[in-house]
Design a protein around this motif. Structure first.
Motif, PDB file in Angstrom:
ATOM      1  N   ILE A  52       0.789  -1.225   0.000  1.00  0.00           N
ATOM      2  CA  ILE A  52       0.000   0.000   0.000  1.00  0.00           C
ATOM      3  C   ILE A  52       0.826   1.283   0.000  1.00  0.00           C
ATOM      4  N   ILE A 252      -5.973  10.008   3.382  1.00  0.00           N
ATOM      5  CA  ILE A 252      -6.430  10.859   2.276  1.00  0.00           C
ATOM      6  C   ILE A 252      -7.957  10.978   2.238  1.00  0.00           C
ATOM      7  N   ASP A 285      -1.745  12.636  -5.171  1.00  0.00           N
ATOM      8  CA  ASP A 285      -2.921  11.751  -5.222  1.00  0.00           C
ATOM      9  C   ASP A 285      -4.209  12.498  -4.892  1.00  0.00           C
ATOM     10  N   ASN A 289      -8.952  13.058  -6.150  1.00  0.00           N
ATOM     11  CA  ASN A 289     -10.050  12.936  -5.198  1.00  0.00           C
ATOM     12  C   ASN A 289     -10.721  14.239  -4.819  1.00  0.00           C
TER      13      ASN A 289
ATOM     14  N   GLN B 130      -5.986  -4.911  -5.639  1.00  0.00           N
ATOM     15  CA  GLN B 130      -4.674  -4.271  -5.480  1.00  0.00           C
ATOM     16  C   GLN B 130      -3.863  -4.376  -6.777  1.00  0.00           C
ATOM     17  N   SER B 135      -2.936   0.990  -5.302  1.00  0.00           N
ATOM     18  CA  SER B 135      -3.260   1.377  -3.927  1.00  0.00           C
ATOM     19  C   SER B 135      -3.534   2.869  -3.774  1.00  0.00           C
ATOM     20  N   VAL B 136      -3.521   3.582  -4.881  1.00  0.00           N
ATOM     21  CA  VAL B 136      -3.784   5.027  -4.793  1.00  0.00           C
ATOM     22  C   VAL B 136      -5.297   5.244  -4.621  1.00  0.00           C
ATOM     23  N   PRO B 137      -5.694   5.963  -3.567  1.00  0.00           N
ATOM     24  CA  PRO B 137      -7.139   6.188  -3.384  1.00  0.00           C
ATOM     25  C   PRO B 137      -7.715   7.008  -4.531  1.00  0.00           C
TER      26      PRO B 137
END
Lengths: 418, 315
Positions: A52, A252, A285, A289, B130, B135-137
């Motif tokens: 992750i 996030i 990132d 979003n 995955q 794994s990037v939101p």
């Protein structure tokens, strides 16, 4: 291509046995430079390349690879006959155990490594440096934890300000910046934090020291991430009407919920000046979003960031990676490669002990120093960079820009007058 | 006045979020009610639904086509058929091996095997997610997620912000639950589902294709939860592990509402949303989820069959 290494991962019993023997061997007779190709010096990068945290590790990898390429293009290490740096990558994975195993493989399989950089999360760095310390392999790190350079270790070098130190100076720095921008020091502050270790250690000195700076805490809320809804928390901020909000957030999804809710309630875009900690509020990132316009005015305190004088490298990084900015992960590993190069130049030999000694005595204000706030690379007896301090970053015109310290600032801070 | 405003704000946030929870719970409850399967992969099917909505939105260019107001809702609804097919196939080739008429030979009426199977599915979906999505939101872009209707009371002294994305999401959730109830109570397919739920043997004797009913049920349950995920996807960044954050809430909602009761599951989810948000008025915010489980335990203690569950076991 020389200088760009392959990722090394995976563990077998034979490798572990060989590793154990080599760790012992490395401790007895470290770093002789044997088995290397003529004219190359091996350096390592131990970061998460899977799991992750892989995204952050990849950014660190990109920074380091560009750094090594630049160094080699500019003549390598002159005192070693122009030896080129040969970067080897090690996957720290997504847990402290994996990071430690990767460090063990690194020192076992590569006894001729002279220095390394890593390991992204403080917890990874803490476990990996237990291995590198025994192997007497110098390790440079951007990790913030206070523990990294307070354990008496001699082979770890922390280039960023410790979390505790960052937190202690953040409140007075922000008060000064606010006063400079508006002519008035904020008298009230609200604290809204998640309950992760880094966030709590960031707000603790503010809770303890606010009265000493004449600031009253009007709201203090701690939540467990991830949030499912931010309405109640932002309603409390709205009700308490603070002049400044301290909001260190690490997840996030929480950043999105809180920032969007602040905008929904008319508190965003600098109406309530909001200060976070770490890169969650400035990582690229976020652009997938949240609309960047909604981030306008938000501030975060980090260990390093894109700064004045780095434009050429930042542009090259952006072109090579497609990233909208370089950020602390890329810039720090880029700089680490240059520190290693300068230490090798000073040491005059490809030997990890000599490189460590050079790092302990190095004092440079040019070259590698350009890539760190404070613009000086000199480590104290504990391995902490002496001039390391917080970097204040503020979202302006859809991107996070350094606004403090002055010598690194790419823009003036904006602070709405009330 | 500030306290009243805080309460109304919490109630409003709780109801809107609770409607989304309720829709998730309905999907899970439908599967349990008809098939008696405790689906531990349900949160992960929701995750797949969120990614399906995200990719439908971007690949079909719904943002440009319909705008970022309506686009995310259309994407969420279009995720339903995708997940229906996935759920249908998962039941046909995997879950059917440990459910329905085949469980007679299995230990614990197949529940142990169901447990292991759905946990395994959960892990496969997470790891597959995955690999496929990284794994990037991400989240579905929505112009409504930070927009609110401001309701003013007492001459403007009291203002309640109603989030537009959540409000429209709640409307869609209620509409879907209503349609589902109509399907179950009024249609022939619904009757076959209820028959299969009440007594497998009797349903077989009546000529009902129980296996087909189970396939439809699993597909429907997964699709409904996928829509709930898709509705949340515009205000909540997600990764392949997002299911873990909701699966416990789903189970709590289903048990609160009454195991096997579809409408009860919706009310259970709604209640959880309200408890979660309103508890922050009295307790530290960190204890929001603790409050949910305190109420959950209280209901289990005082009314074990749940709020709308039946006292007696089905025959």
């Amino acid at each position: 291509m020389q200088g760009i290494g392959v990722v090394e991962r995976g563990t077998t019993r034979r490798r572990l046995m060989a590793g154990a023997a080599a760790v012992a061997g490395a401790a007895l007779a470290p770093g002789s430079g044997r088995a290397q190709a003529p004219g190359t010096v091996k350096v390592g990068l131990l970061v998460p390349l899977s799991g992750i945290y892989a995204r952050f590790g990849q950014l660190m990898r990109m920074g380091a690879e560009i750094g090594v390429r630049h160094i080699n293009e500019q003549g390598g290490v002159p005192s070693l006959g122009g030896a080129k740096l040969d970067l080897h990558l090690f996957d720290a994975g997504d847990s402290t155990e994996k990071a430690k195993n990767a460090a063990q493989r690194m020192v076992a399989d590569h006894p001729d490594l002279v220095a390394c950089s890593g390991a992204y999360l403080s917890s990874f760095t803490l476990s990996a440096t237990e291995v590198t310390e025994r192997a007497e392999l110098p390790m440079l790190t951007l990790s913030y934890s206070d523990l990294i350079t307070t354990r008496g270790f001699r082979y770890v070098f922390q280039t960023s300000a410790r979390a505790g130190d960052q937190a202690k100076v953040t409140l007075p720095i922000m008060l000064d910046l606010a006063e400079k921008a508006t002519g008035k020091r904020p008298a009230t502050v609200a604290i809204l934090t998640d309950n992760t270790a880094s966030s709590l250690s960031f707000v603790q000195p503010i809770r303890e020291g606010s009265a000493g700076f004449g600031v009253k805490i009007v709201m203090d809320e701690t939540f467990t991430p991830p949030l499912s809804d931010a309405t109640q928390l932002i309603q409390k901020v709205r009700s308490s009407r603070p002049e400044m909000l301290i909001m260190p957030i690490t997840v996030i999804s929480d950043v999105k919920l809180l920032i969007e809710k602040m905008n929904e309630f008319g508190l965003g875009r600098g109406r309530v000046p909001t200060i976070g900690s770490g890169i969650a509020m400035a990582q690229s990132d976020l652009l997938q979003n949240i609309r960047p316009a909604q981030m306008e005015g938000f501030i975060t305190v980090v260990g390093n960031w894109d700064a004045k004088g780095q434009d050429k490298i930042i542009e090259e990084f952006k072109a090579a990676t497609g990233e909208p900015w370089m950020g602390q992960n890329g810039i720090a590993t880029y700089g680490d490669m240059w520190i290693m190069r300068d230490a090798l130049e000073k040491a005059g030999k490809s030997d990890r002990r000599a490189v460590a000694e050079a790092l302990r005595t190095i004092d440079i204000t040019e070259g590698a120093a350009l890539y760190y706030p404070g613009r000086r690379v000199k480590f104290d007896a504990n391995g902490l960079r002496e001039t390391a301090g917080p970097v204040v970053v503020q979202w302006q015109n859809n991107k996070p820009l350094t606004v403090y310290p002055q010598d690194s600032a790419m823009a003036e801070i904006t602070w709405l007058k009330r | 006045m500030l306290q009243l405003e805080g309460f109304l704000q919490a109630l409003n946030a709780g109801l809107l979020l609770g409607a989304h929870y309720g829709l998730m719970c309905v999907g899970l409850s439908l599967i349990f009610g008809v098939m008696r399967v405790i689906n531990f992969a349900h949160g992960d099917f929701m995750m797949v639904g969120m990614y399906a909505a995200f990719h439908i939105f971007t690949l079909l260019g719904l943002g440009a086509l319909l705008g970022e107001g309506a686009g995310p809702y259309v994407a969420a609804l279009l995720a339903a058929p995708v997940l229906f097919v996935l759920g249908y196939l998962a039941q046909r080739f995997l879950v059917s091996r440990v459910t329905g008429t085949r469980v007679g030979n299995l230990e614990g009426e197949g529940h142990y095997a169901q447990l292991i199977l759905t946990l395994g599915l959960s892990l496969i979906l997470q790891s597959g997610g995955q690999i496929l999505f990284g794994s990037v939101p991400v989240s579905v872009p929505s112009e409504l997620s930070s927009e609110a209707w401001e309701l003013e009371f007492a001459g403007g002294a009291l203002v309640v912000f109603v989030n537009q994305a959540r409000a429209w999401g709640a409307v869609v959730a209620v509409a879907i639950v209503t349609l589902l109830v109509l399907l179950i109570t009024r249609s022939r397919t619904g009757k076959s589902l209820r028959a299969a739920a009440d007594n497998v043997q009797a349903a077989l004797y009546m000529g009902i294709d129980v296996d087909r009913a189970h396939r439809l049920t699993f597909g429907l349950g997964v699709a409904i939860t996928a829509v709930a995920g898709g509705l949340l996807a515009s205000s909540y960044p997600f990764t392949p592990y997002v299911g873990l954050e909701f699966v416990i809430i789903m189970y709590a909602g289903v048990v609160l509402g009454g195991l096997g009761s579809t409408v009860g599951a919706f009310w259970g989810g709604l209640l959880i949303g309200v408890i979660q948000q309103c508890s922050a008025l009295l307790l530290p915010t960190q204890l929001q989820n603790t409050a949910i489980f305190a109420v959950f335990l209280l209901v289990v203690f005082l009314r074990p069959q749940g709020l709308l569950g039946r006292v007696s076991e089905r025959t």
